[in-house]
Design an enzyme around this catalytic site. Structure first.
Site: not given
Ligand code: FAD
Ligand code: SIN
Length: 536
Positions: A45, A47, A50, A116, A244, A290, A350, A385, A390
């Site tokens: 999240t 990082y 977009g 995007e 990505h 993508r 990604h 996706r 997401s």
């Molecule tokens: P995360 O945000 O990854 O959080 C997971 C959490 O679980 C972390 O705190 C981690 O430490 C914890 N964890 C994992 N395993 C364990 C364990 N065994 N024990 C304890 N803690 C654990 N999506 C969009 O919609 N728009 C965007 O612009 C976008 N840009 C992106 C850019 C980048 C660089 C990346 C990598 C992804 C991007 N995505 C984007 C995708 C999106 O960011 C993620 O899919 C989303 O943030 C996932 O959220 P989450 O809460 O499911 O997991």
């Molecule tokens: C990006 O900003 O290109 C990532 C967006 C995403 O993964 O949804």
């Protein structure tokens, strides 16, 4: 502060899904604790660049967002799920605004909307190019205000289930399987703690670290999928790993994301001769979905032998440092000024479109176990996706899921069962550190070389046999060693990789993100692949 030995709800993960969920359940008065394996903000999240997609402007409508999502998903999205999530988008965006997320606006006060790949309209709300950090910060502040307990450096090792506990000779009321708690590795005290809870939410994010090159931070090791599989759950559509198209090509293997919004503002991908090439592959050219763009880049690189293609940023009309300050700064650090020179880019792993199958209320096949965010597979993303869907999925479903958990908790009697304590092996894990890092290198390279953008049955079988060997080795080691973080993560990465490969071998067609030379066409009927749990 140390965790208590029991809670009403344990949340694993402090990204957008875990934090949003915690906020709602804590407001209802339940005892909630969030456990996270590193620093609290360290998550995918944090990082996200977009932004978050939702219909918020007069020129857009729900049907178009639904259509774009279905189109990207290549026949595998669940249309009902898509519509439900899109419908609730604007309300959840308002929640984020109420928490203090200040989305970028245009000079005239209107909200600034990015574009995007695969979106037919501008509909991506963003905070410059640091949207994820803005959301993460706002949610962390909100849960602190709400008094939610958050424990950093606690690694969830495994779910404790009624079935496992009965096998050990403990009495558990009833016949059915259900979740009873978790084992956590406390990374500061270096010991395992047992915590009981009738409800657990897995919000552990993605699994990008299974690949040699990824946009994901180091936390993305697929722990939730591995834990759920070991608890006996089947996984859906794990083969759909989104690559990505544009990450900065560094020789040291670091892959900093260059947000797709840069192409949304007019940048084009160019080959070694400076020619734009995406038109050859798709009518939407640089803003095609993508999977299409990543495959096109892969093809161009293989054809020319060049190690990267380039993103023509100097020709853009936008004020780059102002619109993309974070990308700008990171390119400068890596020796490229995007206003003067094109950025060298390559695809990298990604996003995991598959995962733990859940309903719209985040429930899973195991009673008391919920999953939300990237770890879950709800039917929204299908085979590919749509960009920026997401973050939206996570906030909408955390809202719905938290209501479902509150209902579930109302029906519980508050009685916690005495759980078996953790038994460690004798060998210090650090004795085998070299083997662990060697296994990890081999795994990531195998996944990159054989389970990448273009696949074949032979490559997948090769990967399967190598990963199985690694699995046997790590298992033997795991059962004899005192656990620590690297051991636990490598064990999960191997487990998830094996599941991804098994899922890919089961899909005998090319669809969305899964492209195989042996079955280059779509099968007549779109079907989800279900991967049975590993027998370990
Ligand atoms: P995360 O945000 O990854 O959080 C997971 C959490 O679980 C972390 O705190 C981690 O430490 C914890 N964890 C994992 N395993 C364990 C364990 N065994 N024990 C304890 N803690 C654990 N999506 C969009 O919609 N728009 C965007 O612009 C976008 N840009 C992106 C850019 C980048 C660089 C990346 C990598 C992804 C991007 N995505 C984007 C995708 C999106 O960011 C993620 O899919 C989303 O943030 C996932 O959220 P989450 O809460 O499911 O997991
Ligand atoms: C990006 O900003 O290109 C990532 C967006 C995403 O993964 O949804």
């Amino acid at each position: 502060m140390k965790p208590k030995s029991e809670y009403d709800l344990i949340i694993v993960g402090s990204g957008i899904a875990g934090l949003s969920f915690a906020l709602n359940v804590a407001k209802a008065g339940y005892r909630v604790a969030i456990f996270t394996k590193k620093d609290k903000a360290e998550s995918n999240t944090n990082y996200a660049q977009g932004g978050i997609a939702a219909v918020t402007s007069a020129g857009d409508d729900l049907d178009k967002h639904v259509e774009d999502t279905l189109e990207a998903g290549d026949g595998l999205c669940d249309p009902e799920v898509v519509r439900e999530i899109m419908k609730e988008g604007p309300d959840r965006i308002q929640d984020l605004v109420d928490l203090g997320v200040s989305f970028s606006s245009l000079g005239d006060g209107r909200i600034s909307l990015g574009k995007e790949g695969g979106h037919s309209k501008r509909r991506v709300l963003h905070v410059k190019d640091v949207t994820g950090k803005a959301i993460e910060d706002a949610l962390l502040t909100a849960i602190a205000k709400e008094g939610v307990d958050l424990f950093e450096h606690y690694f969830a090792i495994d779910l404790i289930t009624a079935k496992k506990v009965r096998k050990l000779g403990f009495e558990v009321e009833g016949e059915e399987d259900r979740v009873l708690g978790l084992y956590f590795y406390d990374g500061v005290e270096k010991q395992v703690q047992t915590i009981s809870s009738p409800a657990v939410l897995l919000a552990t994010g993605g699994a990008g670290q299974t690949y040699l090159y990824t946009t994901n931070p180091s936390i993305a090791t697929g722990d939730g999928v591995a834990m759920a599989s070991r608890a006996g759950l089947s996984m859906t559509n794990l083969e759909f790993i989104q690559f990505h198209p544009t990450t900065f090509h560094s020789l040291n293997g670091d892959r900093f994301l260059i947000t797709e919004a840069v192409r949304g503002e007019g940048a084009k991908l160019i080959d070694g001769k400076g020619q734009a090439f995406l038109k050859k592959y798709h009518p939407l050219a640089d803003l095609a979905p993508r999977d299409v763009v990543a495959r096109a880049i892969d093809r161009e690189m293989k054809r020319s032998g060049a190690p990267f293609v380039r993103l023509d940023t100097p020709s853009m009309e936008v004020n780059f440092p102002d619109r993309f300050p974070n990308v700008f700064k990171n390119c400068l650090t890596r020796g490229v000024n995007p206003t003067e020179n094109p950025i060298p880019v390559v695809p990298a792993a990604h996003y995991s479109c598959g995962g733990i199958p859940t309903g719209l209320d985040c429930s899973t096949q195991l009673s008391g176990l919920y999953a939300c965010g990237e770890v879950a597979c709800t039917g929204l993303h299908g085979a590919n996706r749509l960009a920026s869907n997401s973050l939206l999925e996570a906030v909408v479903l955390a809202h719905r899921g938290s209501d479902a958990v509150c209902n579930f908790l109302e029906g519980q009697n508050g009685h916690h069962i005495k759980l078996p304590e953790w038994l460690d092996g004798d060998v210090p894990a650090s004795d085998e550190r070299v083997v662990l890092s060697h296994n990890l290198d081999e795994l990531k390279r195998t996944m990159w070389d054989y389970v990448g953008i273009v696949r074949s049955t032979k490559r997948l079988e090769r990967a399967q046999s190598r990963i199985r060997n690694l699995g046997r080795e790590i298992n033997e080691y795991y059962w004899n060693a005192k656990v620590d973080l690297p051991l636990l993560e490598v064990r999960n990465l191997i487990c998830v990789s094996e599941l991804i490969v098994r899922s890919a071998l089961q899909r005998k067609e090319s669809r969305g993100l899964h492209y195989t030379l042996d079955y280059p066409d779509l099968a007549p009927q779109a079907k989800n692949v279900l991967v049975q749990p590993l027998n370990r």
